[in-house]
Design a protein around this motif. Structure first.
Motif: not given
Lengths: 468, 468
Positions: B441-468
């Motif tokens: 999981v590279r990071c969590l973002v809000r639906a509008d693209g902004s940065v969440p305060d906590s991973e417990d916020e509702p409706d977060l989007v996770a970005i998954l990828a292979r990474a260096y």
């Protein structure tokens, strides 16, 4: 003003330590001999770096970065070189949780690793000259550390160049010496250095000629502020730095190296500092004008901010001190310690008369100045005080330098300053005798002040002094 | 044009290594895992540094320098911290020719030593915030090194700040994240990073929140380009960083740290490079316009030099290539490899028609241009291509990012790019499952693209990828 520092005349080394601590320039690090360079000190170093970097680039060298860790075997390739450094090395024996098969050395200089890569990169005469510079930390274990002057880790730039001929190498070593080092020290740091040739005894290990910039400190001692070396073909042979010439043969290159370090910060302090603290030449000062609100009052804050902005718009590096919850006297003492070239004090009483007070750090003068004239007064002060600091240092050096004709007189004169004595009256044996009494030949110069090619030239003058 | 590099589609890691070698950006150092940054690579790093340094200073932080060597005991004070680093440490056991009483560690980060000094320097709320930054080399022993991406020694900046309240610390960590890191990456490096919050599993050891900038590389993998951490009071308690508040009590400070490194050079190469070499965004490029004499001929040299000077006078960073003893084709290949944004080719045939040829690296276009119009054409190309490189990278990221609703789909999509999936469909267990298959999981973002305060916020989007 209350006594803040141990006076220089009472105990110069103590004054130096006091100043560094109270001006918040640096602290001792947790590992013996290391230092923490605090923001006030680092900001000065950054400006030295920027000025030096511009001069090095103007001389055609390019920056690169070579690794911190060097295989032990590299240092053994050049016998004289390793003798010069081995007692000072820090050795890494464990990495990644395991003992290393071959210990690695923390670079005391990058000479060897750069030599190794020059050999790989240089193939033909078209690849010459190769002019490299690096800004890096280096480690030389110090048993008697002193902040900025001798520390187990210090920051520096080290230049390494390879040339097709001895003449090219010599010309480049001298170009850096004069156009980068001497110019920076005289015209930015305001330190009137003497530039000359080191004797064989004082030469860098492995060099065929070492040139130096020597400054006189406030106690009459000398500080070596930067050196530039011709290495002949010694390094090129040890590292097989060779090139195919236009005529088709294979030739060894001629190399140089040259360095200056955070030691220049120590030189700056000891050359220009006074009993109230540091004095920083305006061209070097991170903060050139320090606008202080003396105390709150009608229109004071606004006037101070306007002056701040007007100075900034005039190209002056300016800071605003509006911390009126701290006593003005204490803030003024701090400003003296830090050595800001000009203070602009804005308080209710002077402002009622339409004035701010322009205080010059160089001579301590305080001039009530109409607010509209402050920017002009500050610009004039910055211009004048750059020169004034240099001229004071030159005058001091002259007052503490004597011309003598015998070694005995030279050694005696070194108790309080520098001695200029015919090199023919010293010679190799006289140099050893002086060394035994804590006096060194700082450099050799020609009678006209220019830099000799060799210590065998006739009529050379030796400068003898105690040194840091 | 002859094939110079392994094509990206054939073998992306090999292409990366080829490019670094042939563009002369860097070499492997003699000690495994270390690197030599060559002038062509270092010049780009210097410009990244300068742009980053200006942004960090604009955010109020001051530069300082802390020692390379840290007592082993310091790293043991913060349990989570030492666990994160101990397998990577390089340990110095010998110094100055003797075994050391206490071994010292070569800094893997300066967090602990800076914490120690913050505790000394901070006394009252008046000393807060304390905003420090350092440019330095750090060492983390690497078993699978890759130049710029993972090396045993790398160069970085590390910021460390202390604040009176959690809110101040959070605001500052985010200010650096957006105003320094995101702004530099998007607007200078031209890399359209996604900015988000790391999950608890991916968080920096000891942090209460880690924010990240993630870029997509040319093979669809992610690269973490910079992180900013809130450390809560964890470090302040471990190092006793406390202050007396305005109310008179003694409180622990709230700290942050944040870093970017020479890894950005790897990101630049892998984001913008193509099968002909590097492409450097104009704002970052050490050489923006490369004036080449195609071959000698009447007036060619003079015309080339005039164009060089005119471009320089117009504020363009320009270099002149007059090495007509080397074949033009070879020099053009080198220029492609180096990624100079614009080439200006001056040769007898075009010049006879009053033209020079303006070649844009971004799209390979070649436009014969009247000599009098060259400066204007170059300025327009530099302006347009800064944006074009960013937009191409953004378009590529979009084409390789899919919106999915299940973990299985996300893992599958990670084979070729990024997956956006509801965090509620992943969770802590799903994250472990993804990790087991080489996906993070590279990071969590809000639906509008902004940065969440906590991973417990509702409706977060996770970005998954292979990474260096």
């Amino acid at each position: 003003m209350a006594r803040v520092l141990t006076p220089r005349a009472e105990d110069f080394p103590r004054w130096y330590q006091d100043l560094i601590a109270k001006a918040k320039l640096a602290d001792n690090g947790p590992v013996r001999g290391t230092m923490v360079i605090r923001p006030a000190g680092y900001a000065i170093w950054e400006r030295m770096q920027a000025e030096m970097d511009a001069r090095i680039k103007a001389a055609g060298a390019e920056n690169a970065y070579f690794p911190l860790f060097i295989p032990e075997s590299y240092l053994k390739r050049e016998a004289e070189h390793v003798e010069g450094f081995s007692p000072e090395l820090a050795v890494v024996t464990h990495g990644g949780g395991k003992q290393l098969a071959e210990p690695v050395v923390v670079r005391p200089t990058s000479e060897t690793v750069i030599g190794e890569f020059m050999a790989k990169w240089i193939d033909s005469y078209r690849d010459l000259p190769l002019l490299l510079n690096q800004w890096a930390n280096v480690v030389r274990w110090e048993l008697r550390p002193r902040i900025f002057l001798r520390t187990s880790e210090f920051l520096w730039q080290e230049g390494h160049t390879a040339h097709a001929t001895r003449e090219d190498a010599r010309a480049y070593a001298r170009r850096i010496l004069h156009e980068a080092y001497e110019d920076l020290m005289v015209n930015v740091l305001g330190i009137p250095v003497v530039v000359g040739l080191k004797t064989a005894r004082e030469r860098f290990a492995g060099a065929t000629a070492t040139y130096t910039c020597e400054g006189m400190m406030g106690d009459g001692k000398a500080l070596q502020l930067g050196t530039s070396h011709e290495l002949g073909q010694n390094f090129a042979k040890a590292f097989d730095i060779s090139y195919s010439s236009a005529e088709g043969g294979r030739e060894h290159a001629w190399t140089t190296s040259w360095g200056t370090s955070t030691r220049m910060l120590g030189g700056l302090i000891m050359c220009h500092g006074d009993d109230n603290g540091l004095r920083v030449p305006p061209k070097l000062a991170p903060v050139q004008a320090y606008v202080m609100i003396v105390k709150d009052g009608e229109g004071v804050g606004e006037a101070a901010r306007k002056l701040h902005d007007a100075l900034r718009d005039a190209g002056v590096r300016v800071a605003l001190d509006d911390r009126t919850d701290t006593a003005f006297g204490r803030r003024a003492v701090d400003a003296e310690l830090r050595g800001y070239p000009v203070r602009v004090e804005v308080g209710p009483r002077d402002l009622a008369a339409g004035n701010a007070v322009v205080v010059r750090r160089t001579d301590g003068s305080k001039a009530p100045t109409p607010v509209a004239d402050v920017v002009g007064a500050v610009l004039a002060a910055l211009e004048a005080d750059q020169q004034a600091l240099h001229d004071q240092a030159l005058e001091f050096r002259r007052s503490r330098t004597v011309e003598v004709s015998t070694l005995a007189e030279a050694i005696e004169a070194s108790a309080t300053g520098w001695a200029r004595v015919p090199w023919s009256a010293v010679g190799v044996e006289g140099e050893a005798e002086a060394n035994a009494q804590g006096v060194t030949v700082r450099c050799l110069v020609r009678a006209d002040g220019s830099v000799p090619d060799s210590e065998d030239e006739p009529d050379l003058v030796a400068i003898l002094a105690r040194a840091y």
